[in-house]
Design a protein around this motif. Structure first.
Motif, PDB file in Angstrom:
ATOM      1  N   LYS A 134       1.001  -1.318   0.262  1.00 58.37           N
ATOM      2  CA  LYS A 134      -0.091  -0.094  -0.456  1.00 58.37           C
ATOM      3  C   LYS A 134       0.769   1.322  -0.466  1.00 58.37           C
ATOM      4  N   VAL A 135       0.689   2.322  -0.498  1.00 60.50           N
ATOM      5  CA  VAL A 135       1.341   2.985  -0.541  1.00 60.50           C
ATOM      6  C   VAL A 135       0.568   4.763   0.671  1.00 60.50           C
ATOM      7  N   GLY A 136       1.666   4.639   0.966  1.00 57.39           N
ATOM      8  CA  GLY A 136       1.061   5.541   2.593  1.00 57.39           C
ATOM      9  C   GLY A 136       1.559   6.726   2.363  1.00 57.39           C
ATOM     10  N   LEU A 137       0.341   7.516   2.681  1.00 54.62           N
ATOM     11  CA  LEU A 137      -0.116   8.764   2.790  1.00 54.62           C
ATOM     12  C   LEU A 137       0.403   9.333   3.958  1.00 54.62           C
ATOM     13  N   VAL A 138       1.140  10.202   3.499  1.00 56.03           N
ATOM     14  CA  VAL A 138       1.553  11.601   5.427  1.00 56.03           C
ATOM     15  C   VAL A 138       1.039  13.341   4.801  1.00 56.03           C
ATOM     16  N   SER A 139       0.748  13.773   5.717  1.00 59.59           N
ATOM     17  CA  SER A 139       0.251  14.953   6.028  1.00 59.59           C
ATOM     18  C   SER A 139       0.946  15.689   7.021  1.00 59.59           C
ATOM     19  N   GLY A 140       0.319  16.893   7.346  1.00 59.35           N
ATOM     20  CA  GLY A 140       1.145  17.167   8.457  1.00 59.35           C
ATOM     21  C   GLY A 140       0.698  19.142   8.203  1.00 59.35           C
ATOM     22  N   ALA A 189       0.554  11.675  10.365  1.00 61.84           N
ATOM     23  CA  ALA A 189       0.258  12.452  10.058  1.00 61.84           C
ATOM     24  C   ALA A 189       1.145  13.269  11.547  1.00 61.84           C
ATOM     25  N   CYS A 190       1.970  14.167  11.027  1.00 61.10           N
ATOM     26  CA  CYS A 190       2.080  14.798  11.650  1.00 61.10           C
ATOM     27  C   CYS A 190       2.095  16.862  12.023  1.00 61.10           C
ATOM     28  N   PRO A 191       1.996  17.015  13.449  1.00 63.11           N
ATOM     29  CA  PRO A 191       1.532  17.861  14.096  1.00 63.11           C
ATOM     30  C   PRO A 191       2.517  18.694  14.022  1.00 63.11           C
ATOM     31  N   GLY A 192       2.736  20.231  13.788  1.00 65.68           N
ATOM     32  CA  GLY A 192       3.345  21.674  14.331  1.00 65.68           C
ATOM     33  C   GLY A 192       3.031  21.984  15.581  1.00 65.68           C
ATOM     34  N   GLU A 193       3.751  23.075  16.573  1.00 63.73           N
ATOM     35  CA  GLU A 193       3.184  23.693  16.649  1.00 63.73           C
ATOM     36  C   GLU A 193       1.719  24.416  16.530  1.00 63.73           C
ATOM     37  N   VAL A 194       1.314  25.050  17.514  1.00 60.03           N
ATOM     38  CA  VAL A 194       0.348  26.087  16.650  1.00 60.03           C
ATOM     39  C   VAL A 194       0.404  26.804  15.413  1.00 60.03           C
ATOM     40  N   PHE A 195       0.314  27.076  14.653  1.00 57.69           N
ATOM     41  CA  PHE A 195       0.060  27.877  12.994  1.00 57.69           C
ATOM     42  C   PHE A 195       1.770  27.736  12.522  1.00 57.69           C
ATOM     43  N   THR A 196       2.174  26.644  13.310  1.00 58.96           N
ATOM     44  CA  THR A 196       4.015  26.819  12.925  1.00 58.96           C
ATOM     45  C   THR A 196       3.820  24.728  12.045  1.00 58.96           C
ATOM     46  N   SER A 197       4.680  25.062  10.690  1.00 60.86           N
ATOM     47  CA  SER A 197       4.409  24.060   9.780  1.00 60.86           C
ATOM     48  C   SER A 197       5.271  23.376  11.495  1.00 60.86           C
ATOM     49  N   LEU A 201      -8.402  17.998  11.574  1.00 66.57           N
ATOM     50  CA  LEU A 201      -6.933  18.372   9.985  1.00 66.57           C
ATOM     51  C   LEU A 201      -5.908  17.915  10.835  1.00 66.57           C
ATOM     52  N   HIS A 202      -4.762  17.113  10.543  1.00 67.06           N
ATOM     53  CA  HIS A 202      -4.800  16.431  10.099  1.00 67.06           C
ATOM     54  C   HIS A 202      -4.377  15.034  11.053  1.00 67.06           C
ATOM     55  N   GLY A 203      -4.278  15.515  11.974  1.00 67.36           N
ATOM     56  CA  GLY A 203      -4.041  14.180  12.944  1.00 67.36           C
ATOM     57  C   GLY A 203      -5.348  13.051  13.050  1.00 67.36           C
TER      58      GLY A 203
END
Length: 330
Positions: free
Chosen positions: A45-51, A72-80, A59-61
């Protein structure tokens, strides 16, 4: 400021601990800030990653799980998020079939996902990338070069996720994701500003009795400010703004999205007006989703997203999905 938090510095960490406790079907690495479906990697299976920055939940977690994102990769609030998070996520979900990065068009996200793609490829992981840039309100903003990525992110993640779940190859999953983005347009309206935990006060000044047309999901300025309008007037403005930029010949998916502080009573009423506006303009709606999906902390307001679909895209949209924030057919 009144917020249900301990201290501003631990908001994201505390939320991740709570997510892990509520959803044992996910593997939540709180320290490294990576959320992965527990059965990853899935063979073939292809993996899908967002964040992206936190504060836009679910969104996204909240979209990690069968039929949607692999991680999914969560950053700090409103930060990549940072490249290390993305590389870690790609390694966790790669089965040898490759990984698709789904990136909203914000400068920090784009730069960090680009860097992560290079690092992951150095580790032998095949990477493809799709940029989401569906917002018609403005061309450039405080956070972007070009259009912002907003509500269409949900459709890209859902439809590409369904294709990946079927075992379709990376090239096809990427092509479908691009098709969804190209066929999607969004427009948002703010009735109040949002408050970040670190700042402790509204991120911008929106006087009482006014609204911002074309707001971004971080509170970026839109097209103009006006005196408060009725739901009917806002729906007409948003639909006109979208249809000036697209001419759907097929039915559309419709997302009426709350920005975080707008109750469902208002969102369903607004949906009635959006549906009226689309019907009057000859646009057929195939499926409708109403609720808080791509939010902006405690901002009051809503956004409208249209995605023109064909039979294949509709089939993939209808396919089963099982995530904390989106679930049907299971």
């Amino acid at each position: 400021m009144k917020m249900l938090i301990n201290v501003a510095e631990t908001v994201v960490t505390d939320a991740l601990r709570g997510l892990a406790a509520a959803h044992p079907e996910l593997t939540v690495d709180v320290e490294n800030r990576v959320i992965v479906r527990r059965d990853a990697p899935v063979a073939g299976k292809v993996g899908l990653v967002s964040g992206g920055g936190s504060g836009h939940e679910p969104l996204h977690g909240g979209f990690v799980g069968p039929g949607m994102l692999s991680a999914a990769c969560p950053g700090e609030v409103f930060t990549s998020p940072v490249p290390d998070q993305m590389v870690r996520a790609a390694a966790a979900v790669d089965s040898g079939a490759g990984v698709l990065f789904i990136v909203k068009n914000y400068t920090g996200d784009v730069l960090n996902f680009d860097m992560a793609a290079e690092l992951a490829e150095d580790e032998g992981i095949q990477i493809a990338k799709v940029l989401v840039n569906d917002d018609v309100a403005v061309t450039d903003s405080l956070y972007t070069a070009g259009r912002r990525g907003t509500g269409a992110t949900l459709y890209v993640e859902k439809i590409a996720g369904a294709a990946a779940e079927e075992g379709q190859p990376l090239e096809r999953v990427e092509a479908l994701a691009r098709q969804v983005n190209e066929n999607s347009r969004s427009f948002g309206v703010a009735l109040s500003a949002c408050t970040t935990p670190a700042k402790g006060s509204p991120t911008f000044d929106l006087p009482a009795g006014e609204l911002e047309l074309g707001i971004g999901i971080h509170g970026e300025p839109g097209r103009e400010r006006r005196a408060m309008m009725t739901s009917r007037e806002i729906a007409d403005f948003a639909v006109n703004a979208i249809l000036e930029d697209m001419n759907p010949r097929n039915p559309v998916l419709l997302l009426v999205n709350g920005m975080g502080a707008t109750p469902l009573l208002e969102l369903y009423g607004f949906n009635a007006e959006v549906q009226r506006a689309l019907t009057e303009r000859g646009v057929a709606v195939a499926r409708t989703l109403v609720g808080n999906y791509v939010t902006s902390l405690d901002m009051a307001g809503a956004s409208v997203t249209l995605c023109q679909i064909d039979e294949e895209l509709l089939r993939l949209y209808d396919a089963p999905v099982k995530t904390p924030g989106l679930r049907w057919g299971v």
